[in-house]
Write a protein that holds these residues in place. Structure first.
Motif, short mmCIF file in Angstrom:
data_model
loop_
_atom_site.label_atom_id
_atom_site.label_comp_id
_atom_site.label_asym_id
_atom_site.label_seq_id
_atom_site.Cartn_x
_atom_site.Cartn_y
_atom_site.Cartn_z
N GLY A 23 -4.04 77.95 51.94
CA GLY A 23 -3.40 78.11 50.64
C GLY A 23 -1.98 77.61 50.59
N LEU A 24 -1.36 77.36 51.76
CA LEU A 24 0.02 76.90 51.78
C LEU A 24 0.09 75.43 51.39
CD1 LEU A 24 1.34 78.52 55.09
CD2 LEU A 24 1.93 79.17 52.74
N PRO A 25 1.05 75.04 50.54
CA PRO A 25 1.19 73.64 50.16
C PRO A 25 1.72 72.81 51.31
CG PRO A 25 3.01 74.92 49.26
CD PRO A 25 2.06 75.90 49.89
N VAL A 26 1.26 71.58 51.40
CA VAL A 26 1.76 70.66 52.42
C VAL A 26 2.87 69.84 51.78
CG1 VAL A 26 1.16 68.78 53.97
CG2 VAL A 26 -0.52 70.58 53.49
N HIS A 27 4.12 70.12 52.16
CA HIS A 27 5.23 69.43 51.51
C HIS A 27 5.37 68.01 52.04
CE1 HIS A 27 6.27 73.01 49.39
NE2 HIS A 27 6.49 73.70 50.49
N GLY A 28 5.69 67.85 53.33
CA GLY A 28 5.79 66.53 53.91
C GLY A 28 6.79 65.64 53.21
N LEU A 48 26.46 54.24 50.28
CA LEU A 48 25.52 55.09 51.00
C LEU A 48 24.17 55.00 50.29
CD1 LEU A 48 25.18 57.34 53.26
CD2 LEU A 48 25.41 58.97 51.37
N SER A 49 23.13 54.65 51.03
CA SER A 49 21.78 54.59 50.47
C SER A 49 21.03 55.86 50.84
CB SER A 49 21.03 53.36 51.00
OG SER A 49 21.64 52.17 50.55
N VAL A 50 20.56 56.57 49.82
CA VAL A 50 19.82 57.81 50.01
C VAL A 50 18.33 57.52 49.80
CG1 VAL A 50 19.47 60.17 49.19
CG2 VAL A 50 21.78 59.20 49.26
N THR A 51 17.50 57.95 50.74
CA THR A 51 16.07 57.69 50.68
C THR A 51 15.30 59.00 50.67
OG1 THR A 51 16.37 55.63 51.92
CG2 THR A 51 14.13 56.50 51.77
N VAL A 52 14.43 59.17 49.67
CA VAL A 52 13.54 60.33 49.60
C VAL A 52 12.12 59.82 49.79
CG1 VAL A 52 12.69 62.25 48.21
CG2 VAL A 52 15.10 61.56 48.05
N ILE A 53 11.39 60.40 50.76
CA ILE A 53 10.03 59.96 51.07
C ILE A 53 9.06 61.11 50.87
CG2 ILE A 53 8.52 58.98 52.85
CD1 ILE A 53 11.00 57.86 54.21
N ASN A 54 7.98 60.84 50.16
CA ASN A 54 6.93 61.84 49.94
C ASN A 54 5.76 61.52 50.86
OD1 ASN A 54 5.30 63.86 48.95
ND2 ASN A 54 4.67 62.70 47.13
N GLU A 55 5.54 62.38 51.86
CA GLU A 55 4.45 62.19 52.81
C GLU A 55 3.23 63.05 52.47
OE1 GLU A 55 4.15 60.02 54.99
OE2 GLU A 55 6.17 59.26 55.37
N ASN A 56 3.28 63.72 51.32
CA ASN A 56 2.13 64.53 50.91
C ASN A 56 0.94 63.61 50.61
OD1 ASN A 56 0.29 66.11 49.14
ND2 ASN A 56 1.89 67.66 49.34
N PRO A 57 -0.22 63.86 51.19
CA PRO A 57 -1.35 62.94 51.02
C PRO A 57 -1.97 62.95 49.63
CG PRO A 57 -2.03 64.87 52.26
CD PRO A 57 -0.54 64.99 52.09
N THR A 58 -1.71 63.98 48.83
CA THR A 58 -2.38 64.07 47.53
C THR A 58 -1.43 64.27 46.35
OG1 THR A 58 -2.71 66.46 47.87
CG2 THR A 58 -4.50 64.98 48.55
N ALA A 59 -0.36 65.01 46.54
CA ALA A 59 0.50 65.40 45.41
C ALA A 59 1.67 64.44 45.23
CB ALA A 59 1.02 66.82 45.62
N THR A 60 2.09 64.27 43.99
CA THR A 60 3.30 63.50 43.69
C THR A 60 4.53 64.39 43.90
OG1 THR A 60 3.19 64.10 41.35
CG2 THR A 60 2.10 62.05 42.03
#
Length: 210
Positions: A23-28, A48-60
């Motif tokens: 039941g826990l969400p996978v943030h990644g 400064l370049s800031v990078t946000v990466i979403n490693e969640n396999p299903t959620a945006t």
């Protein structure tokens, strides 16, 4: 009898843990930052370049804002100086895709100017940042990059420490030749002028005698 009860308790506990884990969400989700140069000196400017990466396999992932507390952020004479931090409230909020969407990375670039009084360290600097629950603003923060994301409750991705490497001041010694050359040139010119004057005077005397 007690052994059977013990087995049932263990089995029930394992099932409960498995259900909770599912039941826990996978943030990644990760956040990083990169300067445009390896080191700086006081008064320098950069990006400064800031990078946000979403490693969640299903959620945006929906990013609401980016807040930066520079390494030199601190109270100066009891006041919060301009340029110690900055906030980019994204309008509209930016949605990045899941891991395999091909659109799971957000990059934002921000400019900065290092105060002339900031010496920093050649080994980088420490930081003081909040955890994922915030708060977003505090005059004790320094060396932090925070990305506010949509969640329940809303939370932050925090990159720390945001360190900056300052170059060591350099001193170029003045050589003896560079110090004495102008003086020697002046002395030679004076001697040459005196010699020419003396020669001219002698020629004048010889012309009168003849």
């Amino acid at each position: 009898m007690n052994r059977k009860i013990g087995k049932r308790v263990v089995t029930t506990s394992l099932v409960a843990i498995a259900i909770i884990s599912l039941g826990l969400p996978v943030h990644g989700q990760t956040i990083g930052a990169r300067y445009d140069r390896a080191s700086y000196v006081p008064g320098d400017g950069g990006t400064l370049s800031v990078t946000v990466i979403n490693e969640n396999p299903t959620a945006t992932l929906e990013v609401r804002n980016v807040t930066i507390y520079w390494p030199w952020a601190q109270l100066v004479d009891g006041k919060w100086p301009s340029g110690a931090n900055m906030t980019d409230n994204l309008n509209p909020w930016t949605t990045i895709g899941s891991r395999n969407s091909g659109n799971n990375v957000l990059v934002k670039t921000y400019s900065f100017t290092i105060p002339s009084w900031y010496g920093g360290s050649i080994f980088g600097t420490s930081s003081n940042c909040p955890d994922s629950s915030g708060p977003r603003y505090d005059t004790s923060y320094h060396g932090c990059v925070m990305a506010g994301i949509t969640a329940n409750p809303p939370r932050y991705l925090v990159n720390q420490p945001l360190s900056i490497q300052m170059s060591m001041p350099t001193y170029t010694p003045v050589s003896i030749m560079s110090q004495w050359l102008p003086l020697a040139t002046l002395v030679i010119l004076i001697i040459a002028t005196a010699f020419l004057g003396l020669t001219w005077s002698r020629l004048g005397r010889l012309s009168k005698k003849s």
